[in-house]
Design an enzyme around this catalytic site. Structure first.
Site, short mmCIF file in Angstrom:
data_model
loop_
_atom_site.label_atom_id
_atom_site.label_comp_id
_atom_site.label_asym_id
_atom_site.label_seq_id
_atom_site.Cartn_x
_atom_site.Cartn_y
_atom_site.Cartn_z
N GLU A 93 0.83 -1.21 0.00
CA GLU A 93 0.00 0.00 0.00
C GLU A 93 0.86 1.25 0.00
O GLU A 93 2.03 1.22 0.41
CB GLU A 93 -0.94 0.01 1.20
CG GLU A 93 -0.29 -0.15 2.54
CD GLU A 93 -1.34 -0.38 3.65
OE1 GLU A 93 -1.89 0.61 4.12
OE2 GLU A 93 -1.59 -1.54 4.03
N CYS A 106 3.84 8.57 0.09
CA CYS A 106 4.40 7.73 1.15
C CYS A 106 4.36 6.31 0.64
O CYS A 106 3.29 5.77 0.38
CB CYS A 106 3.54 7.89 2.40
SG CYS A 106 4.01 6.77 3.72
N CYS A 113 7.18 -6.54 7.48
CA CYS A 113 8.32 -5.90 8.15
C CYS A 113 8.73 -6.81 9.30
O CYS A 113 7.89 -7.48 9.90
CB CYS A 113 7.88 -4.54 8.70
SG CYS A 113 9.20 -3.63 9.53
N CYS A 117 7.60 -3.51 15.82
CA CYS A 117 7.14 -2.44 16.73
C CYS A 117 5.71 -2.77 17.18
O CYS A 117 4.87 -3.14 16.36
CB CYS A 117 7.18 -1.08 16.03
SG CYS A 117 8.83 -0.64 15.48
N CYS A 120 2.49 -1.07 15.47
CA CYS A 120 2.48 -0.88 14.02
C CYS A 120 1.80 -2.05 13.30
O CYS A 120 2.14 -3.21 13.55
CB CYS A 120 3.91 -0.71 13.53
SG CYS A 120 4.01 -0.48 11.75
N GLY A 164 7.33 -1.44 5.97
CA GLY A 164 8.71 -1.89 5.85
C GLY A 164 9.70 -0.97 6.51
O GLY A 164 9.39 0.17 6.85
N GLU A 165 10.91 -1.50 6.71
CA GLU A 165 12.00 -0.71 7.27
C GLU A 165 13.01 -0.47 6.14
O GLU A 165 13.72 -1.41 5.73
CB GLU A 165 12.63 -1.47 8.45
CG GLU A 165 13.97 -0.95 8.93
CD GLU A 165 14.01 0.55 9.22
OE1 GLU A 165 13.11 1.08 9.90
OE2 GLU A 165 14.95 1.21 8.73
N SER A 196 12.57 7.19 6.55
CA SER A 196 12.28 7.03 7.97
C SER A 196 12.77 5.67 8.46
O SER A 196 12.50 4.64 7.84
CB SER A 196 10.77 7.14 8.19
OG SER A 196 10.46 6.97 9.56
N SER A 219 12.46 7.15 14.07
CA SER A 219 11.33 6.83 14.95
C SER A 219 11.89 6.55 16.33
O SER A 219 12.39 5.46 16.59
CB SER A 219 10.59 5.61 14.41
OG SER A 219 10.14 5.89 13.10
N LEU A 220 11.81 7.54 17.20
CA LEU A 220 12.42 7.41 18.52
C LEU A 220 11.39 6.86 19.51
O LEU A 220 11.61 5.86 20.17
CB LEU A 220 12.97 8.76 18.97
CG LEU A 220 13.91 8.72 20.16
CD1 LEU A 220 15.16 7.91 19.86
CD2 LEU A 220 14.28 10.14 20.61
N ASN A 295 -2.19 6.23 15.97
CA ASN A 295 -3.31 5.71 15.19
C ASN A 295 -3.62 4.34 15.77
O ASN A 295 -2.81 3.43 15.66
CB ASN A 295 -2.81 5.49 13.75
CG ASN A 295 -3.51 6.36 12.77
OD1 ASN A 295 -4.73 6.49 12.78
ND2 ASN A 295 -2.72 6.96 11.89
N CYS A 338 0.25 2.93 8.58
CA CYS A 338 0.94 1.86 7.85
C CYS A 338 0.30 0.50 8.05
O CYS A 338 0.11 0.05 9.18
CB CYS A 338 2.38 1.72 8.34
SG CYS A 338 3.10 3.22 8.93
N1 SAH Z 1 10.17 1.43 9.50
C1 SAH Z 1 10.25 2.85 9.39
C2 SAH Z 1 9.23 3.48 8.47
C3 SAH Z 1 7.81 3.01 8.53
S1 SAH Z 1 6.69 3.58 9.74
C4 SAH Z 1 10.24 3.50 10.74
O1 SAH Z 1 10.03 2.81 11.73
O2 SAH Z 1 10.47 4.70 10.84
C5 SAH Z 1 6.53 5.32 9.62
C6 SAH Z 1 6.25 5.95 10.97
O3 SAH Z 1 4.91 5.66 11.45
C7 SAH Z 1 7.20 5.48 12.06
O4 SAH Z 1 7.58 6.56 12.87
C8 SAH Z 1 6.34 4.53 12.83
O5 SAH Z 1 6.83 4.31 14.13
C9 SAH Z 1 5.00 5.23 12.79
N2 SAH Z 1 3.84 4.38 13.10
C10 SAH Z 1 3.67 3.06 12.85
N3 SAH Z 1 2.46 2.65 13.30
C11 SAH Z 1 1.88 3.72 13.84
C12 SAH Z 1 0.62 3.94 14.47
N4 SAH Z 1 -0.23 2.97 14.65
N5 SAH Z 1 0.33 5.20 14.90
C13 SAH Z 1 1.22 6.21 14.72
N6 SAH Z 1 2.41 6.06 14.13
C14 SAH Z 1 2.74 4.84 13.71
#
Ligand code: SAH
Length: 351
Positions: A93, A106, A113, A117, A120, A164-165, A196, A219-220, A295, A338
């Site tokens: 997507e 995006c 992935c 996390c 996610c 994905g990462e 990202s 993504s901290l 989200n 995502c």
């Molecule tokens: N793997 C990469 C890029 C993909 S996610 C990364 O981790 O940065 C893009 C961003 O959306 C990341 O900051 C991720 O942590 C965040 N994200 C993923 N799921 C989310 C959710 N349910 N609500 C808010 N942000 C989310």
């Protein structure tokens, strides 16, 4: 029989080598490259190529073409989410977002992935496979095609923030970035591309040393290792301090401002004390913090912070002089986060 090689996945130099092997002039490769990157998906439409060459291309090569399974526009029509079918039947997507200065896409870099996390949706089934550079490019071309059909401005910015990462598929992602930057093709400036990462520290250093001026988002999501480990598997491999040092190195090397993403999860990382600690960590670092109200994802237990908590968190950062924005929540009504659209689609298909 193995699938024919995808021409979208090739650099201009690779195409030139193929053309030499086909006994064709290298300048033909430039002509082909231009057609491919305009989104032309059949050789017959490439009117300046001779019929004999078209025959050779048809018999030995293919052009990746994504099939649109779903197209969902948000109520304001400025965010459109696409669900695409790849030629091996995997589903990916991406989302286009229309801003006053153009359209940003995006896009996804992997099917699934493996970063795990906990909040996610893209990670729930693990990693299925890496996308090729051609499949990433095909997302841009397919979305651009759709935007043109709807009289919308074409894509001039990319964020690698879909499923994905990206740094876990390093070589293909880098190849893709160079492909879309090529002036014979989409000619997208490096400064208009943001990658990202959840913080694959060694790869962040490698990327900094590439000499590309793309933007980096990290993504901290937590100021302490203990909390970060609770929500992100990668935090067991690299500490918050190591991630921030790598981000500083990226900034020093490229001069591009780094953005830290911080999704606020109720009761986990959203206390005033966490905001204070984040300020301490980032002191003296000319960076940017993007606060994302979580989200909520079906089947995952993490909840979004209250509006009060979100506002307090942001105001603490502001009071310490940190450059902070709240992520605009575009497309919440169309499963903006995502992996959510794919999950919803598969659930519907299963009935
Ligand atoms: N793997 C990469 C890029 C993909 S996610 C990364 O981790 O940065 C893009 C961003 O959306 C990341 O900051 C991720 O942590 C965040 N994200 C993923 N799921 C989310 C959710 N349910 N609500 C808010 N942000 C989310």
């Amino acid at each position: 029989m193995a699938e024919k090689p995808d021409l979208l996945d090739m650099t201009l130099e690779e195409l030139e080598r193929i053309f030499v092997s086909l006994d064709e002039k290298p300048f033909r490769a430039r002509q082909l490259f231009k057609w491919l990157h305009k989104g032309t998906t059949s050789f017959e439409q490439m009117t300046d190529l001779p019929a004999t060459l078209i025959e050779k291309l048809n018999s030995g090569y293919r052009i990746e073409r994504l099939v649109t399974l779903e197209r969902l526009a948000s109520s304001d029509k400025r965010t459109v989410k696409y669900l695409y079918l790849l030629s091996d039947n995997n589903i990916i997507e991406c989302v286009s977002m229309q801003y006053p200065y153009g359209t940003t896409l995006c896009l996804s870099t992997q099917v699934g992935c493996r970063m795990g996390c906990s909040f996610c949706a893209s990670t729930t089934g693990g990693l299925v496979r890496n996308l090729t550079a051609g499949e990433m490019l095909a997302q841009v071309l397919a979305a651009d095609d759709d935007l043109a059909e709807h009289n919308k401005p074409s894509i001039n910015g990319l964020v690698l923030m879909g499923c994905g990462e990206p740094l876990d598929n390093y070589d293909n992602v880098l190849k893709f970035i160079k492909l879309v930057h090529n002036p014979l093709g989409l000619n997208i400036g490096y400064r208009n591309i943001t990658l990202s990462t959840c913080g694959l520290v060694p790869k962040m250093y490698t990327l900094a040393d590439e000499g590309l001026n793309i933007n980096l988002a990290v993504s901290l999501h937590a100021p302490y290792d203990s909390i970060r480990r609770e929500i992100m598997k990668i935090a067991h491999a690299y500490s918050v301090a190591e991630v921030i040092s790598a981000a500083r190195y990226y900034f020093d090397k490229t001069g591009r401002r780094v953005t830290f993403e911080y999704a606020l999860i109720s009761g986990t990382n959203d206390k005033p004390e966490h905001a204070e600690e984040l300020c301490r960590l980032l002191r003296g670092f000319p960076c940017h913090v993007n606060v994302i109200p979580l989200n909520e994802v079906k089947h995952l237990s993490r909840k979004r912070s209250s509006e009060d908590r979100i506002k307090t968190f942001i105001s603490i950062l502001q009071s310490k002089g940190i450059n902070v924005t709240r992520r605009r929540e575009m497309g919440l009504d169309i499963n903006g986060a995502c992996g959510q659209l794919k999950a919803a689609y598969l659930e519907k298909e299963r009935g």
